[in-house]
Design a protein around this motif. Sequence first.
Motif, PDB file in Angstrom:
ATOM      1  N   LEU A   1      -1.400   1.304  -0.675  1.00  0.00           N
ATOM      2  CA  LEU A   1      -2.514   0.703   0.046  1.00  0.00           C
ATOM      3  C   LEU A   1      -3.684   1.662   0.211  1.00  0.00           C
ATOM      4  CD1 LEU A   1      -0.449  -1.252   2.725  1.00  0.00           C
ATOM      5  CD2 LEU A   1      -1.629  -2.208   0.733  1.00  0.00           C
TER       6      LEU A   1
ATOM      7  N   GLN B   1      -4.144  -4.416  -3.419  1.00  0.00           N
ATOM      8  CA  GLN B   1      -3.411  -5.405  -2.633  1.00  0.00           C
ATOM      9  C   GLN B   1      -2.022  -5.559  -3.234  1.00  0.00           C
ATOM     10  OE1 GLN B   1      -6.479  -8.893  -1.908  1.00  0.00           O
ATOM     11  NE2 GLN B   1      -6.796  -7.926  -3.884  1.00  0.00           N
TER      12      GLN B   1
ATOM     13  N   ASP C   1      -3.225  -5.832   3.837  1.00  0.00           N
ATOM     14  CA  ASP C   1      -3.324  -5.945   2.379  1.00  0.00           C
ATOM     15  C   ASP C   1      -1.961  -5.966   1.695  1.00  0.00           C
ATOM     16  OD1 ASP C   1      -6.089  -6.139   2.061  1.00  0.00           O
ATOM     17  OD2 ASP C   1      -6.345  -3.969   2.257  1.00  0.00           O
ATOM     18  N   TYR C   2      -0.901  -5.962   2.498  1.00  0.00           N
ATOM     19  CA  TYR C   2       0.458  -6.037   1.948  1.00  0.00           C
ATOM     20  C   TYR C   2       1.026  -7.400   2.346  1.00  0.00           C
ATOM     21  CZ  TYR C   2       4.756  -4.014   0.006  1.00  0.00           C
ATOM     22  OH  TYR C   2       5.843  -3.727  -0.794  1.00  0.00           O
TER      23      TYR C   2
ATOM     24  N   ASP D   1      -3.791  -1.357   7.817  1.00  0.00           N
ATOM     25  CA  ASP D   1      -3.559  -1.320   6.371  1.00  0.00           C
ATOM     26  C   ASP D   1      -2.610  -2.423   5.912  1.00  0.00           C
ATOM     27  OD1 ASP D   1      -5.199   0.893   6.159  1.00  0.00           O
ATOM     28  OD2 ASP D   1      -3.546   2.327   6.323  1.00  0.00           O
ATOM     29  N   ARG D   2      -1.714  -2.813   6.806  1.00  0.00           N
ATOM     30  CA  ARG D   2      -0.684  -3.792   6.416  1.00  0.00           C
ATOM     31  C   ARG D   2      -1.269  -5.149   6.049  1.00  0.00           C
ATOM     32  NH1 ARG D   2       2.551  -1.832  10.826  1.00  0.00           N
ATOM     33  NH2 ARG D   2       2.289  -3.790  11.960  1.00  0.00           N
TER      34      ARG D   2
END
Length: 374
Positions: free
Chosen positions: A221, A226, A253-254, A250-251
Amino acid sequence: MSKSILLAGGGTAGHVNPLLAVAEAVREYHADARISVLGTREGLEATLVPERGFDLRYVPRVPMPRRPTPQWFTLPGKLQAAVKAASDAIKEIDADVVVGFGGYVSTPAYLAARKLNVPIVVQEQNARPGIANKLGARWASAVTTTFESTLLDQAHVTGLPLRPEISRLIAARAAQPSAIRTAAAHELGLDPSRPVLVVTGGSLGALRVNMTMTQVAAQLLSTGIQVLHLTGKGKSAQVIEDLKSVPAEDRTDYHVMEYLTRMDLAYAVADLVVCRSGAGTVCELAALGIPAVFVPLPIGNGEQKLNAEPMVSVHSALIVDDAQFTEQWATTHIVPLVTDGARLHDMAQRAQQVGKPQATLDVLKVIESVAKWA
């Protein structure tokens, strides 16, 4: 003259998907043909075949033991019942040809067809053929294989029959690649302008793949990409828990999902795929021109490693043993690769060198010849 065909195969998606691809092609190009499918009540075919509008005939499930076990003593009776069910189906629809795709269902279908003097076509998906198709190939009028390395006599190397949605995606991407990517990204909640890494272990997931990819999530990330991670049914909770070490901002994009029915959407946005190397997955990625990191299933007869070889040999994919797929390996190989646009473009071009997007029609031509359909 009326046309009739019996397709036999089932159990796993590896058998069912190419069977359905051929059935759809027969329906499209021979609208007058009678199409029946031989399957079990336990396999995926029990759901997928009726959903696609095809007639499904049941045969008892007869596992073929690879070595002597107490099951050997019950085999003759079970096999006899399965062969009778297959014979009844062949006679009822007056089949011109029996096409087998391997698995438990195909053995009784081949035995019944041979007994009734109905021509047989074998379609082998894997680089290393299974027991049923080795048997069927002895009596077949024609054998079609996915890979050149498959050791079956007199085989036509056609590639793997592709699901209709994959064939449609290939055509759509050729005509409007940007529009197709944008539409799929929006449906999945992704940004089409940024790289996408797709992670999947199949419908059941792959624990090693899930664990290793969450271990390198923060590093991935941080590059600005992504991730679309398909964990497998019942395995998303652990992945989400493991991702808590990644900063919350950041999560976002996961993206974690257990399963995606529309796998063509994931393929439409994927710049790189981390996955197992079942024959269907390998052939779909090659035909679509999508680079991959293959982590072959560590059990079975080693066919997954062989399946991956055509893409690996032209440098359109990396391969790593399950036991070696560690955080360190992923950090060294995947993290830099997923942002290397030039290398991914080159890998995509190389994948298309071994892809066979016309495989379904090539298999249909073989069937037409054997069935003597004008």
